[in-house]
Design a protein around this motif. Structure first.
Motif, PDB file in Angstrom:
ATOM      1  N   ALA A   1       5.582 -17.821  -9.415  1.00  0.00           N
ATOM      2  CA  ALA A   1       6.490 -18.223 -10.493  1.00  0.00           C
ATOM      3  C   ALA A   1       7.247 -19.498 -10.125  1.00  0.00           C
ATOM      4  O   ALA A   1       7.390 -20.413 -10.947  1.00  0.00           O
ATOM      5  CB  ALA A   1       7.465 -17.087 -10.798  1.00  0.00           C
ATOM      6  N   VAL A   2       7.740 -19.566  -8.888  1.00  0.00           N
ATOM      7  CA  VAL A   2       8.487 -20.750  -8.457  1.00  0.00           C
ATOM      8  C   VAL A   2       7.571 -21.971  -8.400  1.00  0.00           C
ATOM      9  O   VAL A   2       7.958 -23.087  -8.802  1.00  0.00           O
ATOM     10  CB  VAL A   2       9.158 -20.492  -7.098  1.00  0.00           C
ATOM     11  CG1 VAL A   2       9.777 -21.769  -6.547  1.00  0.00           C
ATOM     12  CG2 VAL A   2      10.227 -19.407  -7.238  1.00  0.00           C
TER      13      VAL A   2
ATOM     14  N   ALA B   1       4.941 -22.528 -10.246  1.00  0.00           N
ATOM     15  CA  ALA B   1       4.668 -22.954 -11.625  1.00  0.00           C
ATOM     16  C   ALA B   1       5.859 -23.707 -12.204  1.00  0.00           C
ATOM     17  O   ALA B   1       5.698 -24.727 -12.882  1.00  0.00           O
ATOM     18  CB  ALA B   1       4.325 -21.741 -12.482  1.00  0.00           C
ATOM     19  N   TYR B   2       7.050 -23.221 -11.928  1.00  0.00           N
ATOM     20  CA  TYR B   2       8.273 -23.906 -12.370  1.00  0.00           C
ATOM     21  C   TYR B   2       8.348 -25.314 -11.765  1.00  0.00           C
ATOM     22  O   TYR B   2       8.614 -26.296 -12.463  1.00  0.00           O
ATOM     23  CB  TYR B   2       9.483 -23.065 -11.967  1.00  0.00           C
ATOM     24  CG  TYR B   2      10.797 -23.801 -11.952  1.00  0.00           C
ATOM     25  CD1 TYR B   2      11.403 -24.217 -13.132  1.00  0.00           C
ATOM     26  CD2 TYR B   2      11.445 -24.069 -10.748  1.00  0.00           C
ATOM     27  CE1 TYR B   2      12.621 -24.892 -13.114  1.00  0.00           C
ATOM     28  CE2 TYR B   2      12.649 -24.736 -10.712  1.00  0.00           C
ATOM     29  CZ  TYR B   2      13.235 -25.150 -11.895  1.00  0.00           C
ATOM     30  OH  TYR B   2      14.435 -25.815 -11.877  1.00  0.00           O
ATOM     31  N   ALA B   3       8.096 -25.408 -10.463  1.00  0.00           N
ATOM     32  CA  ALA B   3       8.168 -26.705  -9.792  1.00  0.00           C
ATOM     33  C   ALA B   3       7.165 -27.696 -10.397  1.00  0.00           C
ATOM     34  O   ALA B   3       7.492 -28.880 -10.612  1.00  0.00           O
ATOM     35  CB  ALA B   3       7.922 -26.538  -8.293  1.00  0.00           C
TER      36      ALA B   3
ATOM     37  N   ASP C   1       5.936 -27.648 -13.463  1.00  0.00           N
ATOM     38  CA  ASP C   1       6.363 -28.014 -14.817  1.00  0.00           C
ATOM     39  C   ASP C   1       7.509 -29.019 -14.796  1.00  0.00           C
ATOM     40  O   ASP C   1       7.566 -29.941 -15.625  1.00  0.00           O
ATOM     41  CB  ASP C   1       6.769 -26.765 -15.601  1.00  0.00           C
ATOM     42  CG  ASP C   1       5.582 -25.976 -16.105  1.00  0.00           C
ATOM     43  OD1 ASP C   1       4.431 -26.445 -15.915  1.00  0.00           O
ATOM     44  OD2 ASP C   1       5.782 -24.894 -16.695  1.00  0.00           O
ATOM     45  N   VAL C   2       8.440 -28.875 -13.865  1.00  0.00           N
ATOM     46  CA  VAL C   2       9.544 -29.836 -13.766  1.00  0.00           C
ATOM     47  C   VAL C   2       9.003 -31.214 -13.385  1.00  0.00           C
ATOM     48  O   VAL C   2       9.334 -32.240 -14.002  1.00  0.00           O
ATOM     49  CB  VAL C   2      10.592 -29.359 -12.742  1.00  0.00           C
ATOM     50  CG1 VAL C   2      11.598 -30.462 -12.448  1.00  0.00           C
ATOM     51  CG2 VAL C   2      11.327 -28.124 -13.280  1.00  0.00           C
TER      52      VAL C   2
ATOM     53  N   PHE D   1       8.850 -28.875 -18.377  1.00  0.00           N
ATOM     54  CA  PHE D   1      10.056 -28.046 -18.477  1.00  0.00           C
ATOM     55  C   PHE D   1      11.264 -28.923 -18.173  1.00  0.00           C
ATOM     56  O   PHE D   1      11.253 -29.686 -17.191  1.00  0.00           O
ATOM     57  CB  PHE D   1      10.022 -26.869 -17.496  1.00  0.00           C
ATOM     58  CG  PHE D   1      11.256 -26.005 -17.610  1.00  0.00           C
ATOM     59  CD1 PHE D   1      11.328 -24.998 -18.556  1.00  0.00           C
ATOM     60  CD2 PHE D   1      12.367 -26.247 -16.814  1.00  0.00           C
ATOM     61  CE1 PHE D   1      12.479 -24.229 -18.680  1.00  0.00           C
ATOM     62  CE2 PHE D   1      13.518 -25.489 -16.942  1.00  0.00           C
ATOM     63  CZ  PHE D   1      13.577 -24.480 -17.882  1.00  0.00           C
ATOM     64  N   PRO D   2      12.311 -28.838 -19.002  1.00  0.00           N
ATOM     65  CA  PRO D   2      12.417 -27.969 -20.185  1.00  0.00           C
ATOM     66  C   PRO D   2      11.721 -28.577 -21.402  1.00  0.00           C
ATOM     67  O   PRO D   2      11.672 -29.796 -21.551  1.00  0.00           O
ATOM     68  CB  PRO D   2      13.929 -27.881 -20.414  1.00  0.00           C
ATOM     69  CG  PRO D   2      14.468 -29.155 -19.850  1.00  0.00           C
ATOM     70  CD  PRO D   2      13.585 -29.510 -18.693  1.00  0.00           C
TER      71      PRO D   2
ATOM     72  N   ASN E   1      13.793 -25.006 -25.060  1.00  0.00           N
ATOM     73  CA  ASN E   1      14.681 -24.611 -23.969  1.00  0.00           C
ATOM     74  C   ASN E   1      16.039 -25.299 -24.025  1.00  0.00           C
ATOM     75  O   ASN E   1      16.862 -25.120 -23.117  1.00  0.00           O
ATOM     76  CB  ASN E   1      14.030 -24.913 -22.617  1.00  0.00           C
ATOM     77  CG  ASN E   1      12.692 -24.241 -22.444  1.00  0.00           C
ATOM     78  OD1 ASN E   1      11.688 -24.910 -22.230  1.00  0.00           O
ATOM     79  ND2 ASN E   1      12.651 -22.925 -22.559  1.00  0.00           N
TER      80      ASN E   1
END
Length: 271
Positions: free
Chosen positions: A236-237, A239-241, A243-244, A249-250, A254
């Protein structure tokens, strides 16, 4: 007020197993209770699993009170056992002061290591529920080694358990002892036994939630991994990294825009 430990004594007498699991924070405690855990144990294992300490010996009373209070906020009605840290129960007076601090933080019961019947008696005189702990004693022994492997060692652990039972304890943790010894102790004691690496004949079982959920880096023979939360969190982390870094993201959903009139007024004010 009557001790809630009687509920678990009755379960032992009825042959009904109960479930114990460690937690160190409010959301974990809430989830555990929702999932059916009967007792939450705030162990000194918080040191090596949460606080980054090298051993359980580094855990302080303030550490324990802090995490017990968090668990209590997350699970207001669950029965909570809290560990007395290393060198905080060397005398009756010290044990009573230490126990009082943990109870004020939210513990229903205090746990300590070793065969110290006089400490049990002192705590019981002041109305505390008491959980003892023999076998592997992480505060007092080097390494995570099995205990009670010889006839002599097993006999000593049985004698210790009987003495603590006679002193009035409410529970006892049996850690890393042969299953035959744990079964004999369980049959001989009035008090419920809580096993960890001690076989299936104990009245209850406890695991460290980080071991059960594979949040730590080590696994143990006495453990069973029921999930892989470290892998899920890592994915999860990551994938977040991504996307940023890649601008995904955002997204529009969002955030929120200003109302048109307010935006126009704001732009006019800074023109």
């Amino acid at each position: 007020m009557a001790s809630r430990a009687a509920e678990f004594l009755n379960m032992k007498q009825q042959g009904e197993k109960f479930v114990v699991l460690t937690a160190y924070d409010a959301p974990t405690a809430r989830i555990e209770v929702e999932a059916g855990v009967d007792i939450v144990m705030v162990g000194d294992s918080v040191g090596t699993n949460v606080l980054g300490y090298a051993s359980e010996r580094e855990v302080t009373l303030d550490d324990m009170a802090h995490h017990i209070a968090a668990v209590r906020r997350g699970a207001p009605d669950v029965y909570v056992i809290g560990d007395l840290p290393y060198a905080t129960y060397e005398s009756e007076t010290q044990a009573l002061a230490s126990a009082a601090l943990l109870v004020r933080a939210g513990a229903d019961c205090v746990k300590f290591e070793g065969a110290r019947p006089q400490i049990v008696q002192a705590l019981k005189r002041e109305g505390h529920d008491v959980c003892c702990h023999i076998g592997l004693e992480s505060q007092h022994q080097q390494g995570k080694r099995r205990q009670g492997k010889t006839a002599e060692a097993a006999g000593k652990l049985l004698a210790d358990a009987l003495a603590l039972d006679a002193a009035g304890m409410d529970f006892i943790v049996l850690e890393l002892v042969p299953r035959e010894l744990a079964a004999t102790i369980t049959k001989r004691l009035r008090s419920p036994t809580i096993g960890i690496g001690a076989g299936a004949d104990c009245d209850a079982q406890v695991l460290v939630v980080h071991d059960l959920a594979a949040l730590g880096t080590r696994d143990f023979k006495h453990n069973r991994r029921y999930g892989a939360l470290a892998d899920a969190l890592r994915a999860a982390v990551a994938a977040y990294a991504r996307d940023v870094r890649e601008g995904r993201f955002p997204a529009a959903e969002n955030g929120f825009p200003m109302e048109a009139a307010e935006l126009a007024a704001f732009e006019k004010s800074i023109a």
